[in-house]
Design a protein around this motif. Structure first.
Motif, PDB file in Angstrom:
ATOM      1  N   TYR A  23       0.832  -1.213   0.000  1.00 22.39           N
ATOM      2  CA  TYR A  23       0.000   0.000   0.000  1.00 22.39           C
ATOM      3  C   TYR A  23       0.866   1.263   0.000  1.00 22.39           C
ATOM      4  CZ  TYR A  23      -3.453  -3.537   1.247  1.00 22.39           C
ATOM      5  OH  TYR A  23      -4.246  -4.661   1.244  1.00 22.39           O
ATOM      6  N   GLN A  33      -9.563  -3.930  -6.690  1.00 19.64           N
ATOM      7  CA  GLN A  33     -10.928  -3.392  -6.731  1.00 19.64           C
ATOM      8  C   GLN A  33     -11.511  -3.499  -8.141  1.00 19.64           C
ATOM      9  OE1 GLN A  33     -10.013   0.534  -5.194  1.00 19.64           O
ATOM     10  NE2 GLN A  33     -10.558  -0.009  -3.088  1.00 19.64           N
ATOM     11  N   GLY A  64      -7.932   2.942   7.999  1.00 19.82           N
ATOM     12  CA  GLY A  64      -7.397   2.127   6.894  1.00 19.82           C
ATOM     13  C   GLY A  64      -8.086   2.541   5.606  1.00 19.82           C
ATOM     14  N   CYS A  65      -8.135   3.839   5.379  1.00 12.15           N
ATOM     15  CA  CYS A  65      -8.963   4.392   4.279  1.00 12.15           C
ATOM     16  C   CYS A  65      -8.387   4.099   2.901  1.00 12.15           C
ATOM     17  CB  CYS A  65      -9.152   5.890   4.465  1.00 12.15           C
ATOM     18  SG  CYS A  65      -7.613   6.828   4.349  1.00 12.15           S
ATOM     19  N   GLY A  66      -7.114   3.667   2.835  1.00 14.89           N
ATOM     20  CA  GLY A  66      -6.533   3.333   1.533  1.00 14.89           C
ATOM     21  C   GLY A  66      -6.552   4.506   0.583  1.00 14.89           C
ATOM     22  N   PHE A  70     -13.943   5.591  -0.471  1.00 16.74           N
ATOM     23  CA  PHE A  70     -15.160   5.792   0.319  1.00 16.74           C
ATOM     24  C   PHE A  70     -15.275   7.241   0.796  1.00 16.74           C
ATOM     25  CE2 PHE A  70     -14.495   1.303   0.192  1.00 16.74           C
ATOM     26  CZ  PHE A  70     -15.767   0.782   0.102  1.00 16.74           C
ATOM     27  N   ASP A  87      -4.715   6.165   7.855  1.00 18.88           N
ATOM     28  CA  ASP A  87      -4.088   4.951   7.311  1.00 18.88           C
ATOM     29  C   ASP A  87      -2.666   4.854   7.852  1.00 18.88           C
ATOM     30  OD1 ASP A  87      -4.952   3.052   4.695  1.00 18.88           O
ATOM     31  OD2 ASP A  87      -2.807   3.039   5.182  1.00 18.88           O
ATOM     32  N   VAL A  88      -2.166   3.632   7.931  1.00 20.39           N
ATOM     33  CA  VAL A  88      -0.818   3.426   8.439  1.00 20.39           C
ATOM     34  C   VAL A  88       0.219   3.765   7.361  1.00 20.39           C
ATOM     35  CG1 VAL A  88      -0.508   0.989   7.797  1.00 20.39           C
ATOM     36  CG2 VAL A  88       0.381   1.810   9.975  1.00 20.39           C
ATOM     37  N   ALA A 103      -1.704   6.844  10.985  1.00 18.37           N
ATOM     38  CA  ALA A 103      -1.826   6.273  12.332  1.00 18.37           C
ATOM     39  C   ALA A 103      -2.191   4.804  12.238  1.00 18.37           C
ATOM     40  CB  ALA A 103      -2.889   7.031  13.126  1.00 18.37           C
ATOM     41  N   ASP A 104      -2.040   4.133  13.378  1.00 16.53           N
ATOM     42  CA  ASP A 104      -2.287   2.698  13.491  1.00 16.53           C
ATOM     43  C   ASP A 104      -3.666   2.470  14.115  1.00 16.53           C
ATOM     44  OD1 ASP A 104      -2.282   0.000  14.144  1.00 16.53           O
ATOM     45  OD2 ASP A 104      -0.238   0.026  14.941  1.00 16.53           O
ATOM     46  N   ALA A 105      -4.420   1.571  13.526  1.00 18.97           N
ATOM     47  CA  ALA A 105      -5.764   1.252  14.042  1.00 18.97           C
ATOM     48  C   ALA A 105      -5.720   0.774  15.493  1.00 18.97           C
ATOM     49  CB  ALA A 105      -6.397   0.171  13.168  1.00 18.97           C
ATOM     50  N   LEU A 121     -12.940  -0.834   6.695  1.00 15.59           N
ATOM     51  CA  LEU A 121     -13.367  -1.577   5.509  1.00 15.59           C
ATOM     52  C   LEU A 121     -12.198  -2.351   4.899  1.00 15.59           C
ATOM     53  CD1 LEU A 121     -15.568   1.313   4.029  1.00 15.59           C
ATOM     54  CD2 LEU A 121     -16.284  -0.601   5.500  1.00 15.59           C
ATOM     55  N   HIS A 122     -12.353  -3.665   4.841  1.00 13.99           N
ATOM     56  CA  HIS A 122     -11.318  -4.532   4.283  1.00 13.99           C
ATOM     57  C   HIS A 122      -9.936  -4.163   4.823  1.00 13.99           C
ATOM     58  CE1 HIS A 122     -14.474  -5.898   1.597  1.00 13.99           C
ATOM     59  NE2 HIS A 122     -13.681  -6.865   1.234  1.00 13.99           N
ATOM     60  N   MET A 123      -9.838  -4.001   6.114  1.00 16.25           N
ATOM     61  CA  MET A 123      -8.543  -3.638   6.684  1.00 16.25           C
ATOM     62  C   MET A 123      -8.198  -4.350   7.992  1.00 16.25           C
ATOM     63  SD  MET A 123      -8.829  -1.592   9.537  1.00 16.25           S
ATOM     64  CE  MET A 123      -7.196  -0.887   9.491  1.00 16.25           C
ATOM     65  N   HIS A 126      -5.361  -6.909   8.316  1.00 15.32           N
ATOM     66  CA  HIS A 126      -3.951  -6.490   8.261  1.00 15.32           C
ATOM     67  C   HIS A 126      -3.411  -6.036   9.619  1.00 15.32           C
ATOM     68  CE1 HIS A 126      -3.304  -6.827   4.019  1.00 15.32           C
ATOM     69  NE2 HIS A 126      -4.187  -5.916   3.679  1.00 15.32           N
ATOM     70  N   VAL A 127      -4.292  -5.901  10.600  1.00 12.26           N
ATOM     71  CA  VAL A 127      -3.891  -5.364  11.900  1.00 12.26           C
ATOM     72  C   VAL A 127      -3.291  -6.492  12.743  1.00 12.26           C
ATOM     73  CG1 VAL A 127      -4.858  -4.411  14.030  1.00 12.26           C
ATOM     74  CG2 VAL A 127      -5.630  -3.545  11.815  1.00 12.26           C
TER      75      VAL A 127
HETATM   76  C1  LIG Z   1      -7.237  -3.604   1.502  1.00 12.64           C
HETATM   77  S1  LIG Z   1      -6.892  -1.928   1.860  1.00 12.64           S
HETATM   78  C2  LIG Z   1      -8.541  -1.275   2.092  1.00 12.64           C
HETATM   79  C3  LIG Z   1      -8.658   0.201   1.828  1.00 12.64           C
HETATM   80  C4  LIG Z   1     -10.074   0.791   1.964  1.00 12.64           C
HETATM   81  N1  LIG Z   1     -10.569   0.707   3.309  1.00 12.64           N
HETATM   82  C5  LIG Z   1     -11.021   0.105   1.012  1.00 12.64           C
HETATM   83  O1  LIG Z   1     -11.863  -0.695   1.462  1.00 12.64           O
HETATM   84  O2  LIG Z   1     -10.937   0.363  -0.202  1.00 12.64           O
HETATM   85  C6  LIG Z   1      -6.244  -1.971   3.507  1.00 12.64           C
HETATM   86  C7  LIG Z   1      -5.748  -0.634   4.009  1.00 12.64           C
HETATM   87  O3  LIG Z   1      -5.530  -0.720   5.429  1.00 12.64           O
HETATM   88  C8  LIG Z   1      -4.309  -0.058   5.754  1.00 12.64           C
HETATM   89  N2  LIG Z   1      -3.808  -0.610   7.018  1.00 12.64           N
HETATM   90  C9  LIG Z   1      -3.228  -1.812   7.216  1.00 12.64           C
HETATM   91  N3  LIG Z   1      -2.904  -1.985   8.518  1.00 12.64           N
HETATM   92  C10 LIG Z   1      -3.311  -0.860   9.163  1.00 12.64           C
HETATM   93  C11 LIG Z   1      -3.271  -0.439  10.519  1.00 12.64           C
HETATM   94  N4  LIG Z   1      -2.742  -1.208  11.487  1.00 12.64           N
HETATM   95  N5  LIG Z   1      -3.797   0.759  10.833  1.00 12.64           N
HETATM   96  C12 LIG Z   1      -4.309   1.564   9.859  1.00 12.64           C
HETATM   97  N6  LIG Z   1      -4.376   1.215   8.563  1.00 12.64           N
HETATM   98  C13 LIG Z   1      -3.881   0.012   8.210  1.00 12.64           C
HETATM   99  C14 LIG Z   1      -3.424  -0.324   4.544  1.00 12.64           C
HETATM  100  O4  LIG Z   1      -2.338   0.577   4.465  1.00 12.64           O
HETATM  101  C15 LIG Z   1      -4.430  -0.198   3.397  1.00 12.64           C
HETATM  102  O5  LIG Z   1      -4.510   1.110   2.918  1.00 12.64           O
END
Ligand SMILES: C[S@@+](CC[C@H](N)C(=O)[O-])C[C@H]1O[C@@H](n2cnc3c(N)ncnc32)[C@H](O)[C@@H]1O
Length: 272
Positions: A23, A33, A64-66, A70, A87-88, A103-105, A121-123, A126-127
């Protein structure tokens, strides 16, 4: 699904891979997507989220807005909401509507009860510490606030997994090659209710089943290539496997007219 090996979890949550490669830009995410353009029925995911947030007033944080897909839609359709992206990965936030935070979730830089809704959303898969992140989402929303999470089922795109195993097997000269990494397995649609249930009393799950049918290999190959950040975790040469997958797909499409992939994603709306 059986428990995943520790190396799988380590790879899917590896901060250097996430921020430095997977990412570092929105490119690979956009490739994943875009495969949904060939899905029937088509779901307007940002539209579904807009509908769920229609009654919300105040601030929404997209954790984790990517690439901000959205956020752009919320700004357009619900202009009275204040939407904050987080987002991280700094790189992927380039071009995302402001305000945004790196920032970190697991440690949200937000006061307790300071937002009216949070999106994850879809994130969450990864945490590193998923229960800790869910607790954080619960902490930052108001008592009446909602959290919306999304993910995929363990059964999602099984045909792509089989295609990868067959191609990897042909590369290695064995019947069935190693599985490719599963991004959503740690927080799949099957696991999500129990994990979210530790923090939220009400969980409304909405399943979004569909079928993707492609008539050229390219959309599937682009999706497979979007896993390049994890190429070293696959125990098989990545590019050679992609090349084999392309040949298998081309042959299949020539014979059958299309390659079909069954999809199952879902949204979970959580409240107290
Ligand atoms: C699969 S993408 C999803 C992006 C968006 N939410 C979407 O649904 O289109 C995952 C996102 O989560 C972020 N991410 C991963 N680990 C994270 C964390 N610990 N805290 C915040 N964001 C994180 C990634 O950098 C990436 O942008």
């Amino acid at each position: 699904m059986t428990d995943l090996p520790a190396e799988h979890d380590a790879a899917v949550t590896n901060r250097a891979i996430l921020t430095g490669s997977a990412y570092s830009t929105g490119r690979d995410l956009a490739a994943r997507q875009s495969l949904y353009r060939w899905q029937t029925p088509r779901y307007d995911l940002p539209g579904i989220i807009v509908d769920r947030l229609r009654q919300v007033r105040g601030t929404v944080v997209d954790v984790g807005c990517g690439n901000g897909k959205f956020i752009s839609r919320l700004n357009q359709d619900l202009p009275d909401l204040r939407v904050v992206g987080l987002d991280v990965s700094l790189g992927i936030l380039d071009g995302v509507p402001r305000p945004v935070m790196v920032a970190d979730a697991e440690r949200l830089p937000l006061r307790t009860g300071s937002v009216n809704a949070a999106l994850a959303l879809h994130m969450l898969y990864h945490v590193q510490d998923i229960p800790a992140a869910i607790k954080e989402l619960g902490r930052v929303v108001t008592a009446e606030g909602i959290v919306i999470a999304s993910t995929n089922s363990d059964r999602d795109k099984a045909e792509l997994d089989r295609l990868w195993e067959r191609a990897a097997g042909e590369v290695l000269g064995v019947d069935r090659g190693p599985s490719r990494i599963s991004l959503s397995a740690r927080f799949s649609l099957e696991k999500a209710p129990a994990l979210l249930g530790a923090e939220f009393r009400e969980i409304e799950a909405m399943e979004l089943p569909g079928t993707i049918a492609v008539r050229t290999p390219e959309p599937v190959i682009a999706h497979m290539e979007s896993y390049r950040a994890w190429a070293d975790q696959h125990d098989v040469p990545f590019d050679a496997t992609i090349a084999r997958a392309r040949a298998i797909l081309t042959d299949h499409i020539d014979r059958c007219g299309a390659f079909r992939i069954s999809c199952l994603g879902g949204i979970l709306v959580c409240s107290r």
